[in-house]
Structure formats: structure tokens, C-alpha cells
Design a protein around this motif. Sequence first.
Motif, PDB file in Angstrom:
ATOM      1  N   VAL A 293     -12.964  18.978  14.541  1.00  0.00           N
ATOM      2  CA  VAL A 293     -11.717  18.595  15.195  1.00  0.00           C
ATOM      3  C   VAL A 293     -11.278  17.223  14.701  1.00  0.00           C
ATOM      4  CG1 VAL A 293     -10.528  18.238  17.392  1.00  0.00           C
ATOM      5  CG2 VAL A 293     -12.424  19.887  17.250  1.00  0.00           C
ATOM      6  N   PRO A 294     -10.387  17.151  13.736  1.00  0.00           N
ATOM      7  CA  PRO A 294      -9.882  15.835  13.336  1.00  0.00           C
ATOM      8  C   PRO A 294      -9.011  15.251  14.439  1.00  0.00           C
ATOM      9  CG  PRO A 294      -8.670  17.573  12.225  1.00  0.00           C
ATOM     10  CD  PRO A 294      -9.758  18.250  13.014  1.00  0.00           C
ATOM     11  N   THR A 295      -9.123  13.942  14.640  1.00  0.00           N
ATOM     12  CA  THR A 295      -8.348  13.317  15.711  1.00  0.00           C
ATOM     13  C   THR A 295      -7.563  12.097  15.249  1.00  0.00           C
ATOM     14  OG1 THR A 295     -10.243  11.982  16.372  1.00  0.00           O
ATOM     15  CG2 THR A 295      -9.934  14.083  17.511  1.00  0.00           C
ATOM     16  N   GLN A 296      -7.873  11.596  14.066  1.00  0.00           N
ATOM     17  CA  GLN A 296      -7.167  10.421  13.559  1.00  0.00           C
ATOM     18  C   GLN A 296      -6.016  10.866  12.669  1.00  0.00           C
ATOM     19  OE1 GLN A 296      -8.110   7.360  14.698  1.00  0.00           O
ATOM     20  NE2 GLN A 296      -9.500   8.620  15.916  1.00  0.00           N
ATOM     21  N   ALA A 297      -4.889  10.201  12.801  1.00  0.00           N
ATOM     22  CA  ALA A 297      -3.728  10.561  11.983  1.00  0.00           C
ATOM     23  C   ALA A 297      -4.040  10.477  10.494  1.00  0.00           C
ATOM     24  CB  ALA A 297      -2.551   9.663  12.339  1.00  0.00           C
ATOM     25  N   THR A 298      -4.924   9.563  10.139  1.00  0.00           N
ATOM     26  CA  THR A 298      -5.270   9.397   8.727  1.00  0.00           C
ATOM     27  C   THR A 298      -6.047  10.576   8.172  1.00  0.00           C
ATOM     28  OG1 THR A 298      -7.191   8.130   9.451  1.00  0.00           O
ATOM     29  CG2 THR A 298      -5.242   6.879   8.774  1.00  0.00           C
ATOM     30  N   GLU A 299      -6.578  11.413   9.028  1.00  0.00           N
ATOM     31  CA  GLU A 299      -7.300  12.598   8.554  1.00  0.00           C
ATOM     32  C   GLU A 299      -6.353  13.725   8.146  1.00  0.00           C
ATOM     33  OE1 GLU A 299     -10.098  12.552  12.245  1.00  0.00           O
ATOM     34  OE2 GLU A 299     -11.296  13.361  10.586  1.00  0.00           O
ATOM     35  N   PHE A 300      -5.134  13.632   8.583  1.00  0.00           N
ATOM     36  CA  PHE A 300      -4.164  14.689   8.304  1.00  0.00           C
ATOM     37  C   PHE A 300      -3.340  14.286   7.078  1.00  0.00           C
ATOM     38  CE2 PHE A 300      -4.741  17.338  12.014  1.00  0.00           C
ATOM     39  CZ  PHE A 300      -5.351  16.480  12.920  1.00  0.00           C
ATOM     40  N   ALA A 301      -3.563  14.980   5.985  1.00  0.00           N
ATOM     41  CA  ALA A 301      -2.954  14.583   4.720  1.00  0.00           C
ATOM     42  C   ALA A 301      -1.532  15.107   4.538  1.00  0.00           C
ATOM     43  CB  ALA A 301      -3.821  15.071   3.560  1.00  0.00           C
ATOM     44  N   ILE A 302      -1.206  16.155   5.271  1.00  0.00           N
ATOM     45  CA  ILE A 302       0.078  16.825   5.056  1.00  0.00           C
ATOM     46  C   ILE A 302       0.834  16.874   6.371  1.00  0.00           C
ATOM     47  CG2 ILE A 302       1.178  18.979   4.325  1.00  0.00           C
ATOM     48  CD1 ILE A 302      -1.546  19.405   2.741  1.00  0.00           C
ATOM     49  N   TRP A 303       2.124  16.520   6.312  1.00  0.00           N
ATOM     50  CA  TRP A 303       2.939  16.429   7.515  1.00  0.00           C
ATOM     51  C   TRP A 303       4.227  17.231   7.359  1.00  0.00           C
ATOM     52  CZ3 TRP A 303       1.711  13.345  11.865  1.00  0.00           C
ATOM     53  CH2 TRP A 303       0.506  12.640  11.746  1.00  0.00           C
ATOM     54  N   GLY A 304       4.673  17.778   8.484  1.00  0.00           N
ATOM     55  CA  GLY A 304       5.970  18.429   8.507  1.00  0.00           C
ATOM     56  C   GLY A 304       7.078  17.405   8.691  1.00  0.00           C
ATOM     57  N   GLN A 305       8.298  17.906   8.735  1.00  0.00           N
ATOM     58  CA  GLN A 305       9.453  17.008   8.804  1.00  0.00           C
ATOM     59  C   GLN A 305       9.766  16.568  10.223  1.00  0.00           C
ATOM     60  OE1 GLN A 305       9.646  20.259   8.635  1.00  0.00           O
ATOM     61  NE2 GLN A 305      11.242  20.902  10.074  1.00  0.00           N
ATOM     62  N   GLY A 306       9.187  17.222  11.197  1.00  0.00           N
ATOM     63  CA  GLY A 306       9.397  16.855  12.594  1.00  0.00           C
ATOM     64  C   GLY A 306      10.491  17.667  13.248  1.00  0.00           C
ATOM     65  N   THR A 307      10.355  17.842  14.547  1.00  0.00           N
ATOM     66  CA  THR A 307      11.379  18.523  15.339  1.00  0.00           C
ATOM     67  C   THR A 307      11.538  17.753  16.649  1.00  0.00           C
ATOM     68  OG1 THR A 307      12.088  20.663  16.254  1.00  0.00           O
ATOM     69  CG2 THR A 307       9.746  20.150  16.435  1.00  0.00           C
ATOM     70  N   MET A 308      12.779  17.571  17.070  1.00  0.00           N
ATOM     71  CA  MET A 308      13.040  16.694  18.193  1.00  0.00           C
ATOM     72  C   MET A 308      13.051  17.442  19.518  1.00  0.00           C
ATOM     73  SD  MET A 308      16.091  13.906  18.654  1.00  0.00           S
ATOM     74  CE  MET A 308      15.461  13.036  17.241  1.00  0.00           C
TER      75      MET A 308
END
Length: 129
Positions: free
Chosen positions: A109-124
Amino acid sequence: QVQLAESGGGSVQPGGSLTLSCRVTGDPIDYVAIGWFRQAPGKERELVSVMTSRGIISKYADSVKGRFTVSKIKAESAVKLQMNSLTSGDAGTYYCAADPSVGYMSDYVPTQATEFAIWGQGTMVTVSS
């Protein structure tokens, strides 16, 4: 290369519900852990929930426990975040992120943002009466 696409954001009244979807392409969904983060204006990014690549273990921030549910829909190659009993404190931009280093069908279970290498564009998400 894994790519992510969020959908499902919108505007709801307090107490309402929304379901966000994070569609995963490029690699099979069983190879990545998916995290949901949110960021409100003027606030730091916050981890909301994580679904492991095996899809059995999930983790929630204390502020959303009992109200939010994360699920993995393999047939859609998607991880969904069902959000109920929404309050103004839940408003912000929601991002899904992938940690492709966890490996196939892992319970890590990764919990740090730095562990996530790929990000989506976001939804509001807006919560307002």
C-alpha cells in the motif's frame, strides 16, 4: 507506459454523492496500485484512498472513512471512488495516481505522493447548496 484518466467530478449539494472513475491504460490494472488524492484551494494535497494492485486491500484517510468506498473494476480497467454524504470539506480537485513499481497482484500500500509516478489530469468536485 501507464496513463490515467479521471472522470465523474461535478457539483453536488451537501449530503449528496458522486462516483469518480480512474481509467487505467497502457498496462494491465493488476500491475499498479492506484491512489486517490485531493487538493482544495490553498491547502496541501491529501491522500484520500489507495487500492492495491491485487485489489483486496484498500486504505482511507480518517476524514472519509465510512463515507467513501474505493473499488477495482477489472472489466473496465478502472478504479472507482464512491463518495457519499459529501460536505464542503470534500470539495477540491481529485487526482488519481498510479504506482507501477508495486508489481503484479501486490498487497503493498503506497501512501506517499512521491511513490506515485503517474498522475491523471484531475477532476473537480464542488459541494455547495
